[in-house]
Motif scaffolding. Structure first.
Motif, PDB file in Angstrom:
ATOM      1  N   GLY A  28       0.786  -1.221   0.000  1.00  0.00           N
ATOM      2  CA  GLY A  28       0.000   0.000   0.000  1.00  0.00           C
ATOM      3  C   GLY A  28       0.819   1.272   0.000  1.00  0.00           C
ATOM      4  O   GLY A  28       0.432   2.265  -0.603  1.00  0.00           O
ATOM      5  N   GLU A  29       1.955   1.255   0.666  1.00  0.00           N
ATOM      6  CA  GLU A  29       2.782   2.457   0.768  1.00  0.00           C
ATOM      7  C   GLU A  29       3.961   2.448  -0.197  1.00  0.00           C
ATOM      8  O   GLU A  29       4.739   3.393  -0.222  1.00  0.00           O
ATOM      9  N   ARG A  30       4.102   1.408  -0.966  1.00  0.00           N
ATOM     10  CA  ARG A  30       5.253   1.293  -1.860  1.00  0.00           C
ATOM     11  C   ARG A  30       4.928   1.835  -3.237  1.00  0.00           C
ATOM     12  O   ARG A  30       3.776   1.875  -3.649  1.00  0.00           O
ATOM     13  N   ARG A  31       5.961   2.240  -3.930  1.00  0.00           N
ATOM     14  CA  ARG A  31       5.788   2.695  -5.308  1.00  0.00           C
ATOM     15  C   ARG A  31       5.762   1.463  -6.188  1.00  0.00           C
ATOM     16  O   ARG A  31       6.738   0.712  -6.249  1.00  0.00           O
ATOM     17  N   VAL A  32       4.638   1.255  -6.827  1.00  0.00           N
ATOM     18  CA  VAL A  32       4.463   0.083  -7.670  1.00  0.00           C
ATOM     19  C   VAL A  32       3.883   0.485  -9.017  1.00  0.00           C
ATOM     20  O   VAL A  32       3.258   1.530  -9.147  1.00  0.00           O
ATOM     21  N   ALA A  33       4.114  -0.371  -9.981  1.00  0.00           N
ATOM     22  CA  ALA A  33       3.450  -0.245 -11.278  1.00  0.00           C
ATOM     23  C   ALA A  33       2.464  -1.407 -11.358  1.00  0.00           C
ATOM     24  O   ALA A  33       2.802  -2.543 -11.009  1.00  0.00           O
ATOM     25  N   VAL A  34       1.237  -1.102 -11.782  1.00  0.00           N
ATOM     26  CA  VAL A  34       0.201  -2.131 -11.839  1.00  0.00           C
ATOM     27  C   VAL A  34      -0.418  -2.156 -13.231  1.00  0.00           C
ATOM     28  O   VAL A  34      -0.741  -1.117 -13.805  1.00  0.00           O
ATOM     29  N   GLU A  35      -0.588  -3.369 -13.710  1.00  0.00           N
ATOM     30  CA  GLU A  35      -1.224  -3.589 -15.004  1.00  0.00           C
ATOM     31  C   GLU A  35      -2.400  -4.540 -14.783  1.00  0.00           C
ATOM     32  O   GLU A  35      -2.258  -5.551 -14.100  1.00  0.00           O
ATOM     33  N   ILE A  36      -3.554  -4.188 -15.324  1.00  0.00           N
ATOM     34  CA  ILE A  36      -4.717  -5.059 -15.267  1.00  0.00           C
ATOM     35  C   ILE A  36      -5.144  -5.358 -16.689  1.00  0.00           C
ATOM     36  O   ILE A  36      -5.423  -4.447 -17.473  1.00  0.00           O
ATOM     37  N   ILE A  59       1.745  -6.841 -10.713  1.00  0.00           N
ATOM     38  CA  ILE A  59       2.270  -5.802  -9.839  1.00  0.00           C
ATOM     39  C   ILE A  59       3.788  -5.893  -9.855  1.00  0.00           C
ATOM     40  O   ILE A  59       4.352  -6.966  -9.610  1.00  0.00           O
ATOM     41  N   VAL A  60       4.427  -4.771 -10.128  1.00  0.00           N
ATOM     42  CA  VAL A  60       5.885  -4.715 -10.132  1.00  0.00           C
ATOM     43  C   VAL A  60       6.304  -3.610  -9.182  1.00  0.00           C
ATOM     44  O   VAL A  60       5.785  -2.505  -9.235  1.00  0.00           O
ATOM     45  N   HIS A  61       7.235  -3.925  -8.291  1.00  0.00           N
ATOM     46  CA  HIS A  61       7.747  -2.888  -7.394  1.00  0.00           C
ATOM     47  C   HIS A  61       9.266  -2.888  -7.451  1.00  0.00           C
ATOM     48  O   HIS A  61       9.901  -3.912  -7.652  1.00  0.00           O
ATOM     49  N   ALA A  62       9.823  -1.710  -7.281  1.00  0.00           N
ATOM     50  CA  ALA A  62      11.270  -1.545  -7.344  1.00  0.00           C
ATOM     51  C   ALA A  62      11.902  -1.999  -6.049  1.00  0.00           C
ATOM     52  O   ALA A  62      11.359  -1.791  -4.964  1.00  0.00           O
ATOM     53  N   LEU A  63      13.046  -2.630  -6.182  1.00  0.00           N
ATOM     54  CA  LEU A  63      13.819  -3.028  -5.014  1.00  0.00           C
ATOM     55  C   LEU A  63      15.041  -2.146  -4.926  1.00  0.00           C
ATOM     56  O   LEU A  63      15.716  -1.905  -5.936  1.00  0.00           O
ATOM     57  N   GLY A  64      15.304  -1.633  -3.749  1.00  0.00           N
ATOM     58  CA  GLY A  64      16.468  -0.778  -3.565  1.00  0.00           C
ATOM     59  C   GLY A  64      17.727  -1.618  -3.430  1.00  0.00           C
ATOM     60  O   GLY A  64      17.698  -2.798  -3.142  1.00  0.00           O
ATOM     61  N   GLY A  65      18.827  -0.988  -3.663  1.00  0.00           N
ATOM     62  CA  GLY A  65      20.093  -1.696  -3.521  1.00  0.00           C
ATOM     63  C   GLY A  65      21.186  -0.943  -4.234  1.00  0.00           C
ATOM     64  O   GLY A  65      20.957   0.082  -4.869  1.00  0.00           O
ATOM     65  N   GLY A  66      22.348  -1.452  -4.168  1.00  0.00           N
ATOM     66  CA  GLY A  66      23.418  -0.727  -4.797  1.00  0.00           C
ATOM     67  C   GLY A  66      24.522  -1.573  -5.169  1.00  0.00           C
ATOM     68  O   GLY A  66      24.921  -2.340  -5.776  1.00  0.00           O
TER      69      GLY A  66
END
Length: 66
Positions: A28-36, A59-66
């Motif tokens: 709910g609080e994450r930045r996601v891209a959604v396709e239906i 649903i696709v959400h970005a994962l942080g990292g480096g």
């Protein structure tokens, strides 16, 4: 109601909005891209988009990292 969520069958209690689904999935609080059903749903429409029987939700959400 049954949908496909990221390729997996999922039974949900209807009616449910996309925003409610995201909250239930802990996104709910994450930045996601959604396709239906092949169409991207803008973030501003997540609360008004009601899922329907047989919808294919990705649903696709970005994962942080480096």
């Amino acid at each position: 109601m049954n949908i496909l969520l990221n390729g997996e069958a999922r039974a949900l209690v209807a009616p449910i909005t996309l925003l409610q689904l995201l909250a239930a999935e802990g996104l709910g609080e994450r930045r996601v891209a959604v396709e239906i059903n092949g169409e991207i749903v803008p973030r501003g429409r997540h609360g008004e988009t009601v899922l329907a029987e047989g919808d294919k939700v990705e649903i696709v959400h970005a994962l942080g990292g480096g």
